[in-house]
Write a protein that holds these residues in place. Sequence first.
Motif, PDB file in Angstrom:
ATOM      1  N   UNK A 363       8.543 -13.519   0.582  1.00  0.00           N
ATOM      2  CA  UNK A 363       8.594 -13.204  -0.843  1.00  0.00           C
ATOM      3  C   UNK A 363       7.322 -12.617  -1.416  1.00  0.00           C
ATOM      4  N   UNK A 364       6.344 -12.297  -0.579  1.00  0.00           N
ATOM      5  CA  UNK A 364       5.147 -11.632  -1.094  1.00  0.00           C
ATOM      6  C   UNK A 364       5.559 -10.245  -1.577  1.00  0.00           C
ATOM      7  N   UNK A 365       5.244  -9.881  -2.808  1.00  0.00           N
ATOM      8  CA  UNK A 365       5.702  -8.603  -3.365  1.00  0.00           C
ATOM      9  C   UNK A 365       5.268  -7.403  -2.521  1.00  0.00           C
ATOM     10  N   UNK A 366       6.157  -6.417  -2.497  1.00  0.00           N
ATOM     11  CA  UNK A 366       5.906  -5.221  -1.687  1.00  0.00           C
ATOM     12  C   UNK A 366       4.575  -4.551  -2.019  1.00  0.00           C
ATOM     13  N   UNK A 367       4.207  -4.386  -3.314  1.00  0.00           N
ATOM     14  CA  UNK A 367       2.914  -3.753  -3.619  1.00  0.00           C
ATOM     15  C   UNK A 367       1.715  -4.541  -3.083  1.00  0.00           C
ATOM     16  N   UNK A 368       1.844  -5.879  -3.035  1.00  0.00           N
ATOM     17  CA  UNK A 368       0.751  -6.703  -2.499  1.00  0.00           C
ATOM     18  C   UNK A 368       0.609  -6.470  -0.993  1.00  0.00           C
ATOM     19  N   UNK A 369       1.763  -6.463  -0.294  1.00  0.00           N
ATOM     20  CA  UNK A 369       1.727  -6.206   1.144  1.00  0.00           C
ATOM     21  C   UNK A 369       1.177  -4.798   1.407  1.00  0.00           C
ATOM     22  N   UNK A 370       1.579  -3.837   0.581  1.00  0.00           N
ATOM     23  CA  UNK A 370       1.049  -2.472   0.714  1.00  0.00           C
ATOM     24  C   UNK A 370      -0.471  -2.474   0.581  1.00  0.00           C
ATOM     25  N   UNK A 375      -1.775   0.810   3.029  1.00  0.00           N
ATOM     26  CA  UNK A 375      -0.896   1.974   3.106  1.00  0.00           C
ATOM     27  C   UNK A 375      -1.090   2.830   1.850  1.00  0.00           C
ATOM     28  N   UNK A 376      -1.161   4.137   2.038  1.00  0.00           N
ATOM     29  CA  UNK A 376      -1.286   5.035   0.891  1.00  0.00           C
ATOM     30  C   UNK A 376       0.021   5.124   0.120  1.00  0.00           C
TER      31      UNK A 376
END
Length: 401
Positions: A363-370, A375-376
Amino acid sequence: MADSFSLKFYLNKNKSRGKDEYKIYGRLIIDRRKSEFATNYYINENGWDVAKGRAKKNMAINDELTEAESEVNRIRRKLLDDGKPVSAKIIIQILKGDRKEKRFLLEYMAEHIEDMRKKGENAENTCDHYQSSYNIYEQFINNIYKNKDYPFNQINLEFIEQYDMYMLTMYRDPNGKKVKRNTINKHHSRLRTMLHKAVREEIISKNPYIHFPLKNTPTTRSFLTEEEINAIRKIDFSNNKTLDQVRDFFLFSCFTSLRYTDAYNLTTNNIIKTDKGKTALYVEESDKTKAPLHIPIISQTQEIIDKYNTHPDREVGGFILPRYSNQKVNDYLKNIAVLANIKKELTHHVARHTFATIALNKGIPLPVVQKILAHKSIRTTQIYAKMLVSTVEKEMEKFDL
């Protein structure tokens, strides 16, 4: 080998200066095809020996003409020795310093790789990948065309199709295995980049890849589940220090998302305290993207860091982890996979895939993982957004009426 070769100097009556003074030109003929070039000298017609192609009394001019003749012969001999095409036009272009028409693929790419390394704007791995492609192009040109290099102006759709067929049917990787379509396309992509660059520099007029679109085969990125990570953690390596250290090197990246090179180069200087008193890893420029990395240190990461406080690599170089080459890490990971009863092909990069997949499923938000992965584009991060069965089951409970 050329059938005929001759070089003569003459007065160009169309290029005059003052009364009866004409510019000295050279005329090179190879296989009945000629190319001409101008020297820097004018001379009176009465002072020129037509039969000898030399000045009658001006030794300074004659020395220069003899030197130009020697240079033409040297260029011709080098082209022949290198197995490259020989023509009057090519030789004169090299003599005049015109790089556009004389360029050859491998020569050009070697300069490109050297420039990449000198500028330091690309990750070392990227330079290594280009070198790997260079080596394959060299094998292809040698095996298929029986030459040491290949002229840019002869690279066409047929050349690209031949190369593709060579990779599919003849080429074997360093382990003696055939390569898959997506790997072949990576080497195609680097060749296409070289041709794009050559078009921009007006060495060639168009890129033949416009008629050869690359289509990747869909792939599944391998990752480990939490159960598989725990299976690796539980193996008793008390009698095998090497496997123990490689295991920790791999797990460290499972907990941090770090690529091999970034993990390999980490030192204690990369451990910082945040404004809130937390501990994190900070890298000013990641090896591949050159983007900064800021990764909070969790308990499992800290446990590995503490384990190697007295390791020689830490005491001498300040490195956080014991250092093994990427090849050695991947070799030992094969053994670790067998001992953990993991059927997947285990390489160090699987650790990065594992981090991303588990993070998203927790459940870690996608923008945080990015952000953590540096990742650019968020679209790159979305590649890892695979739903584990356990996550689907847990989320489905919310639908239970």
